[in-house]
Each structure stands twice: as structure tokens, then as C-alpha cells.
Write a protein that holds these residues in place. Structure first.
Motif, mmCIF file in Angstrom:
data_model
loop_
_atom_site.group_PDB
_atom_site.id
_atom_site.type_symbol
_atom_site.label_atom_id
_atom_site.label_comp_id
_atom_site.label_asym_id
_atom_site.label_seq_id
_atom_site.Cartn_x
_atom_site.Cartn_y
_atom_site.Cartn_z
ATOM 1 N N ALA A 29 0.841 -0.897 0.004
ATOM 2 C CA ALA A 29 -0.219 0.025 0.366
ATOM 3 C C ALA A 29 0.936 1.235 -0.457
ATOM 4 O O ALA A 29 0.191 2.556 -0.475
ATOM 5 C CB ALA A 29 -0.656 -0.069 1.352
ATOM 6 N N TYR A 30 2.065 1.165 0.394
ATOM 7 C CA TYR A 30 3.148 2.605 0.725
ATOM 8 C C TYR A 30 4.557 2.461 0.867
ATOM 9 O O TYR A 30 4.364 1.186 0.959
ATOM 10 C CB TYR A 30 2.286 2.802 1.629
ATOM 11 C CG TYR A 30 2.813 2.609 3.166
ATOM 12 C CD1 TYR A 30 3.845 2.917 3.912
ATOM 13 C CD2 TYR A 30 1.881 2.279 4.248
ATOM 14 C CE1 TYR A 30 4.038 2.386 5.112
ATOM 15 C CE2 TYR A 30 2.165 1.338 4.720
ATOM 16 C CZ TYR A 30 3.853 1.824 5.666
ATOM 17 O OH TYR A 30 4.195 1.247 6.845
ATOM 18 N N VAL A 224 2.994 12.726 12.834
ATOM 19 C CA VAL A 224 3.324 11.347 12.358
ATOM 20 C C VAL A 224 2.133 11.104 11.679
ATOM 21 O O VAL A 224 1.167 11.885 11.582
ATOM 22 C CB VAL A 224 2.762 11.046 13.726
ATOM 23 C CG1 VAL A 224 1.980 9.321 14.095
ATOM 24 C CG2 VAL A 224 3.529 11.201 15.542
ATOM 25 N N TYR A 225 2.470 10.249 10.672
ATOM 26 C CA TYR A 225 1.333 9.658 9.332
ATOM 27 C C TYR A 225 1.231 8.245 9.525
ATOM 28 O O TYR A 225 1.777 7.509 9.970
ATOM 29 C CB TYR A 225 2.405 10.005 8.037
ATOM 30 C CG TYR A 225 1.490 11.106 7.443
ATOM 31 C CD1 TYR A 225 1.890 12.229 6.711
ATOM 32 C CD2 TYR A 225 0.235 10.189 6.297
ATOM 33 C CE1 TYR A 225 1.224 13.341 6.291
ATOM 34 C CE2 TYR A 225 -0.269 10.882 5.420
ATOM 35 C CZ TYR A 225 0.412 12.293 5.454
ATOM 36 O OH TYR A 225 -0.200 13.109 4.113
ATOM 37 N N ASP A 229 -1.728 0.894 7.719
ATOM 38 C CA ASP A 229 -2.840 0.514 8.837
ATOM 39 C C ASP A 229 -2.156 0.691 9.804
ATOM 40 O O ASP A 229 -1.088 0.328 10.652
ATOM 41 C CB ASP A 229 -2.999 -1.285 9.144
ATOM 42 C CG ASP A 229 -2.962 -1.547 8.708
ATOM 43 O OD1 ASP A 229 -1.400 -1.545 8.088
ATOM 44 O OD2 ASP A 229 -2.540 -3.116 8.813
ATOM 45 N N ASP A 230 -0.139 1.982 9.379
ATOM 46 C CA ASP A 230 0.550 2.232 10.328
ATOM 47 C C ASP A 230 0.970 3.800 10.919
ATOM 48 O O ASP A 230 0.026 4.827 9.804
ATOM 49 C CB ASP A 230 1.649 1.785 9.701
ATOM 50 C CG ASP A 230 2.135 0.220 9.288
ATOM 51 O OD1 ASP A 230 1.624 -0.355 10.448
ATOM 52 O OD2 ASP A 230 2.519 -0.206 8.150
ATOM 53 N N GLN A 248 -4.769 7.830 4.082
ATOM 54 C CA GLN A 248 -3.975 8.138 5.001
ATOM 55 C C GLN A 248 -4.424 9.330 5.728
ATOM 56 O O GLN A 248 -5.324 9.431 6.217
ATOM 57 C CB GLN A 248 -3.107 9.516 4.010
ATOM 58 C CG GLN A 248 -3.850 9.872 3.411
ATOM 59 C CD GLN A 248 -3.627 10.902 1.935
ATOM 60 O OE1 GLN A 248 -2.749 11.440 2.656
ATOM 61 N NE2 GLN A 248 -3.688 10.407 0.890
ATOM 62 N N ALA A 249 -3.605 9.436 6.787
ATOM 63 C CA ALA A 249 -4.346 10.990 7.852
ATOM 64 C C ALA A 249 -3.068 11.431 8.007
ATOM 65 O O ALA A 249 -1.319 10.902 8.276
ATOM 66 C CB ALA A 249 -5.451 10.365 8.913
ATOM 67 N N CYS A 250 -2.440 12.535 9.531
ATOM 68 C CA CYS A 250 -1.325 13.152 10.483
ATOM 69 C C CYS A 250 -1.569 13.780 11.032
ATOM 70 O O CYS A 250 -3.039 14.482 11.277
ATOM 71 C CB CYS A 250 -0.773 13.745 9.156
ATOM 72 S SG CYS A 250 -0.900 15.504 8.979
#
Length: 273
Positions: A29-30, A224-225, A229-230, A248-250
Motif C-alpha cells: 500500500a505504501y 506522525v503520519y 494501518d501503520d 492516510q491521515a496525519c
């Protein structure tokens, strides 16, 4: 807003006493490429360039980007390229983080300093040169342009991060803003490369999950990004590649603004054949 800075890798090698463990990870995924990876032995030479080297952050492969490539190019004084782009139909964005870069675009000369930005339309005539006394470094994002019937490709332009006022995202109390270098509603553009800014404590307050893939280079600050799921700590100099639909979120830390250069593909129908 805190003073703007632009992280630029310096290369070199770590001492033999350093531990091998780092934050680098490649997943379906990334991918996360921390700044400590950007060393001398992972640079590439580019055809047609003199006195230059590049860190290639993303390229179309099964485990990397699908729609674009992204490089950090470093040019020594006197170096450059008379014909940087040899592939037909490819558009480019240049974003300078250090030094001075002379861009000659369709016969017109532009000197880009830190924060300088250029969009180069496909099949344009252009060249690059470092006419300064120090190293110049810039991001080079390349994409095969997707033409639309009845719509001309967008014109080339040159601007700067310092000349464009960031636009606050709705209902965010000005803690989350985007510096947009092109109009997202203009269907001529099939990609955007923007700068996203969070003040300390600002956040993306939900897990964005969308069709666009992202290349995300941290220019300044730390956060923190959320990547799939990490939760991953990131700081200036780190690079994140998010595949399509990667959540995604941060949450931005302090004490300065958290800013990143963001690529996304846009404004095109999904090709099924």
C-alpha cells in the motif's frame, strides 16, 4: 506561519559504527524512504546531464509508483543538461530546494532559487544549468501526459512558493492549508504538485482513502503520519509513496510548521481498456 525552509539531502555515508536498523519500509500500500537512505551509493547518473547526480524516489514498478516518477537532482556549478527530457509526451514539475537553477524554457531564461517552481508542458524545449557558485538541488516530477479530446495541454509556467498565498482548508481554523500552483478545476491538468502546510497540532482528522496516488516529500517539520494501518513518525527529508486507496491521515508536531511537497494524479476517467 514559521519561516519556510526546504530540506535538501547532502549525501555522504554514515560511519561504520552506525546501526543498520532504519525506518525504511516497502509495502503493497505504501513505501517509506527516510532521509537517512539518501546517501552517495544510492545515487544515479542521468543521460545528458553533466556534473550531476540524482536520488530516484519513485518510478513505475509493481512496488512503487504507477503514474509518475520523482527524482531529487543535484547539479554542481557549471553542470546541467541541454535536453533534460528525451521522452515525448512527458510533462514535468521542477521545485528547487537549494542553490540557483537556470531554466531556459522555450528560449526564455529563468533563475529559480529555493522555493522556485516550474511546470513544463509536454514536448516543450528546455534546458537546465547551474550558473551559481554552489550546489543546486531540485525535485523533478515527471508524468506521461494524458491528452483529452478537445482540450489543449496546459501551458508552461514559472512561479515560486514565496509568491503564492496558501489557501486554508474549510473548517480547519487555518491550521491546514495548501499552496496550489495550478487550478485543480482546469481539466487541462492531469496532475498537481502542491505544498501542504500544517501548523503544530494541525491534523488530517480522518483516514483519506481515494483514487489518487501520492508522492510526499517532507520539506520542513515533523509529524506522525497514518499510512494504511501503520502510524509512522516522519520529519524533514523523509519521503512517502502512497498507492491509490491507501488510507492516510496525519498529526503535525512542533515546534515549526509541517510542510510537504505533494504529487497527485487527477481529472481523468479510469481507463479500463
Amino acid at each position: 506561519m514559521s519561516a519556510r525552509t526546504y530540506y535538501t539531502p547532502a549525501g555522504g555515508l554514515p560511519p561504520q559504527s552506525d546501526l543498520l536498523t532504519d525506518r525504511a519500509v516497502v509495502k503493497l500500500a505504501y513505501s517509506f524512504i527516510p532521509k537517512g537512505v539518501l546517501r552517495d551509493i544510492v545515487t544515479s547518473s542521468l543521460p545528458g546531464f553533466t556534473d550531476a547526480r540524482a536520488w530516484i524516489l519513485a518510478r513505475p514498478t509493481p512496488s512503487s509508483a504507477q503514474t509518475f516518477s520523482q527524482l531529487i537532482v543535484e547539479i554542481a556549478p557549471g553542470g546541467g543538461a541541454a535536453r533534460p527530457e528525451a521522452e515525448a509526451g512527458v510533462e514535468s514539475v521542477l521545485f528547487v530546494t537549494a542553490g540557483e537553477l537556470t531554466l531556459t524554457l522555450e528560449g526564455e531564461r529563468h533563475v529559480l532559487e529555493a522555493g522556485g517552481y516550474a511546470f513544463i508542458t509536454p514536448n516543450a524545449q528546455w534546458s537546465l544549468e547551474n550558473e551559481g557558485s554552489g550546489i543546486t538541488s531540485f525535485h523533478w516530477i515527471r508524468k506521461a501526459y494524458e491528452y483529452l479530446e478537445g482540450v489543449d495541454a496546459p501551458a508552461s509556467f514559472v512561479t515560486s512558493d514565496n509568491d503564492i498565498e496558501p489557501v486554508s482548508m474549510p473548517d480547519t481554523d487555518d491550521v491546514w492549508a495548501t499552496t496550489r500552483f495550478s487550478d485543480a478545476s482546469d481539466m487541462a491538468h492531469d496532475m498537481q504538485v502542491n505544498i501542504v502546510t500544517f501548523k503544530p497540532g494541525g491534523s488530517i482528522p480522518f483516514a483519506e482513502t481515494h483514487i489518487m496516488e501520492h508522492g510526499l516529500f517532507v520539506l520542513q517539520g515533523k509529524a506522525v503520519y497514518r499510512l494504511n494501518d501503520d502510524w509512522v513518525e516522519c520529519e524533514a527529508g523523509d519521503y512517502m509513496l502512497l498507492r491509490a486507496f491507501c488510507p492516510q491521515a496525519c498529526y503535525a508536531g512542533g515546534p515549526e510548521d509541517f510542510r510537504y511537497l505533494l504529487y497527485k494524479d487527477m481529472n481523468r476517467q479510469i481507463r479500463l481498456t
